[in-house]
Structure formats: C-alpha cells, structure tokens
Enzyme design. Sequence first.
Site: not given
Ligand SMILES: Cc1cc2nc3c(=O)[nH]c(=O)nc-3n(C[C@H](O)[C@H](O)[C@H](O)COP(=O)(O)OP(=O)(O)OC[C@H]3O[C@@H](n4cnc5c(N)ncnc54)[C@H](O)[C@@H]3O)c2cc1C
Length: 506
Positions: A340, A375, A235, A281, A118
């Site tokens: 993103h 990132r 993005h 990018r 990537e």
């Molecule tokens: C389309 C897309 C493609 C991506 N592709 C990649 C990739 O290929 N590789 C990579 O490394 N990263 C990728 N990313 C980034 C990556 O997915 C995220 O940075 C990562 O998954 C974040 O994980 P997290 O557990 O911190 O948050 P999230 O997975 O976003 O989870 C957040 C959680 O918090 C909960 N929440 C929020 N506020 C509250 C509240 N007040 N009370 C209770 N619950 C709450 C939500 O309901 C959810 O369960 C991508 C992102 C997107 C949008």
Amino acid sequence: MTVASRRRFDGVLIVGAGLAGLSAALAAAPRRALVLSAAALGEGCSSAWAQGGMAAALSEGDAPALHAADTLAAGAGLCEPAAVDVLTREGPDAVRRLAGLGAPFDRRPDGGFVQSLEAAHGRPRVARVGGDGAGRAIMAAVIAAVGAAPSIEVAEGARVRRLLTDRAGRVRGALVEDAAGSLTEIVAAATVLATGGLGGLYAVTTTPRALLGGGLALAALVGAEIADAEFVQFHPTAMDLGQDPAPLATEALRGEGATLVGADGAPFMTRYHAAAELAPRDVVARAIAAELRAGRGAFLDARAAVGEAFPHEFPAVFAAAMAAGLDPRTAPIPVAPAVHYHMGGIATDLDGRTTVAGLFAAGECASTGAHGANRLASNSLLEAAVFGARAGRAAARLPDLETDPLAAAPAPDLPDSALQALRRAMSRDAGVVRDAAGLRRLLAEIDAMEAAYGPAPPLVTARMVAEAALARRESRGAHYRADYPASTNPIRSRETLRPAAAVEAA
Ligand SMILES: Cc1cc2nc3c(=O)[nH]c(=O)nc-3n(C[C@H](O)[C@H](O)[C@H](O)COP(=O)(O)OP(=O)(O)OC[C@H]3O[C@@H](n4cnc5c(N)ncnc54)[C@H](O)[C@@H]3O)c2cc1C
C-alpha cells in the site's frame, strides 16, 4: 529507439505529476518548472486514488504536537523528529492552501473542516472530500492550478530513463523517452524526483501497477543514499479477485463486524490475537499471510454484518466485487495483504535535498524520516504536499550551471515475463513475513535477472528493499522477521547501491 536530442531548460525539472510533483512545481514559481509525467495528468499516480484524506490538526482541541505524538508512536521509534515536526506544523496550512486552490474539502456548517477519525490517530484529524473521494478531488484542483500557472510546462507520456550527471557527479537533468520512443536529454539546473511508490514490484498491490520504485532506482544509480527501504506497508485486506491492482476491502468492514474466515468458513483471527478482527493492522496482515501460506485460504465474510446494506454502505467495495463477479451480500470475499505504501526511499533533508548535488526528492519516493517504520494513516498526502512544496522552493534557488552532462544510455528495461516473476518473488520473500532464507533466495533471483537483463530500475529497487530487509535483524513497524521477532535496533537504515552494480550501470 531514436538517438537523443538535447534541450536546455533553465529552471526546475520535476519527474512525476502526483501531489508531490505538482506541489513542487507550484512552489517553484516564479522560477520555471517542467513537469514530466509518465502517464496523462491525473492518471497513473496514487495521489488520485487516495480515499480517506489528509491528516492535519485543524480542529479545536487538536494541535500539531498531538498529531506529532501519534505520528511518532506509529513510526515505532524510527521517525526523524525534525521531519515529523515540519510535517505536523505545516500540515494545517497545506490543507488550507489546497482548499484555496479549490479542493472541495467537506465543511461543517460553521465553515470549519470536517475531520474524520482514522486508525491510531488520537482524535478526528483527517480532512476528507465527499466521504472517500479525497485524492481525485484534490488532484483536480491542483491540476487546474498548474494549468493556469504561466511558469509551469507539463509533458505527458514522458518517462525518465536515466538521470544525467556531469563530471563532478552533480545531477544535471534527465534522459527522457516520449510516447513515440524518442529520447531527449533535458539539461536542467535542478531535478526533483516525485515518482511515487513501488507497489507494482509486488504481485498484490493497491497502487497503480506502473509504480515500480523507478525514481528510487534512478537516484540509487547515480549514488544517492537510500533510507529505510525495508519498510513497506501492507494493507491487510485487499480483495483477491484477480484484479491487478487489487481493490481495497476497507478496514471499516471489520469495524462493522465482518469476520475473517478460512475456506472452511471457520473464523481464524482468535488464534492470532485477543482482539481478533480488530487487532492491529500488522497482526491482521500477518495472520492472513500465514493462513494463505498454509493453504487454508482467507476470506472476509460480511454477509451477516453488512449483507443487503452493501450497495449504499460500502458502494466502492460492492462495485469492485460485483465487477469481478462476486456478490459480497451472498459470498465471502477472498482477501490478501497488498502493498500500500513505501515508508523508505531516497534519503532527503527537510528541503528535499538528496545526498547528490542537484538532485531533490519528495513524496512517496523520498524518505524524509517522517513515517519511521510505519506510516500513520493519511500522513502521506500531507507529506507529498508539505515536502513537495519545500523541495520545489529549494530547487528553485539553485542557479543554472554551464557544465554539460556526460553522455548516458537509458537504464535497461525489464521484459514483462521477468517483471511478473520478480513480483511473485517479492511477495513471497519480501512480503509481510520475512526471514533470512527467503531474502537470500530473493537476492539470488535478482542477481540472476540482473545478469540476464542488466540493472533495470525494478531490479535495482527490489535489491535495495531485499538487502535492507536482510540487514535489519529485528522486527519493527511494518518489517517483520520470523527469525528475529524482537525489536532491538531503533536506528534508520542507510544504503547506497553496491559498487559492482553502480559501475555496471555507469
Ligand atoms: C488506493 C490508495 C488509497 C490511498 N489513500 C490514502 C489516503 O486516504 N490518505 C493518504 O494520505 N494517502 C493515501 N494513499 C497514499 C498516497 O496516495 C500516496 O502516498 C501519495 O499520493 C504519493 O504521492 P506522490 O506524488 O509521491 O506519488 P504519486 O501520486 O504516485 O505520483 C507519482 C508520479 O510519478 C510519475 N512517474 C513515475 N515514474 C516516472 C518516470 N520514470 N518518469 C516520469 N514520471 C514518472 C507517475 O506517472 C506519477 O505521475 C493511498 C494510496 C493508494 C494506492
């Protein structure tokens, strides 16, 4: 809204059920963990939407030190070297741990992990699942493991509305609203925020819309330090077809030869960079933003480069465009830069500890410093897994206290009309290109909304981003100031909520 009842939970309270939150819950065992998820498990989180995969040095000839060097280069002088070291050294084990839970990573015939190349990685290093299905498959495996863990309890449809603090200022749990609107004070020994990013604060985003930087705001409202909030990754080419959130037109399309054109069909990238469509990018994102601002429109024309091959070469893009009524085989796709990822967040140490006792943070809502000013692709799922687990282990070591939290009211909600106005203002003034005049205008709008509605979490987070962007009088990584285009200040930013807002919230 119903009056709060109280529940004492002797264990770790985890807010958020993406990869970071669930990794923390699994790592906290045998200590009990209660996971609160605003949406149903596997829904409303970016983790399930990730496409590319997880970066980790898993192949011969690669090494954590090489992965670290690429991460530091992408971070543009702002990475915390110790965090990068932990991320890249613990990366291979994190991927193996997920594979051990059943995540079906693509494998070579000899059993090793398939690694794809990537952007800005010096070698193929991204472990993927079924081409572009990494997030959903990894989350399915982790959710199954959580379901089987006797130490973990999950509450779906549970939204945290405020963190609870005791007289000494320590976090003692959270005020939680359930799907029926009832409030419960959950008093816990340790609280881990894993609430994800802030894409929903912008008009065009690739993340679930409900992610409004809420965890960052809740932490700021109890005085936690926020780091690098100005660094928001865009993005360059989301499909601007009226869908919210906006689907991605993957960068691979430009790799295949698709061109960026204006409404008149003329290519414009050569005016911005010698590498045209293959420019970095950030350059592509700024060029598209400039064309849109000038009213000339921006479209990705893949008719000649992909054409009839669309359905099998780029099935996800094809399906999303067709669903919006546009056939990319015969028409250029309107595109716009979309939020993103948020590099900044709640400042933590290497074990997820924030600057407030009893409060931990992990995943996208945290700022470990591993990403610096930008990132590296596919480092964020990795960060969620590695630092989520570290935060879970550290939080599990906190003994329960007998102190009671102070009474607290839910943070104010923002009416939808105001949220939509905020999203437009954030995209306009805290987007790909920023300047002092725009950021001041944005802060004035946030002030006016806060005067009308109080310190609602989306306003608090928007303020932290805008203030940090105004204070950083330089351009670096994902932060570009039209009035300060040079890079002059390689120092991470740290801020706490202005006393006035904090007092108002108390
Ligand atoms: C389309 C897309 C493609 C991506 N592709 C990649 C990739 O290929 N590789 C990579 O490394 N990263 C990728 N990313 C980034 C990556 O997915 C995220 O940075 C990562 O998954 C974040 O994980 P997290 O557990 O911190 O948050 P999230 O997975 O976003 O989870 C957040 C959680 O918090 C909960 N929440 C929020 N506020 C509250 C509240 N007040 N009370 C209770 N619950 C709450 C939500 O309901 C959810 O369960 C991508 C992102 C997107 C949008």
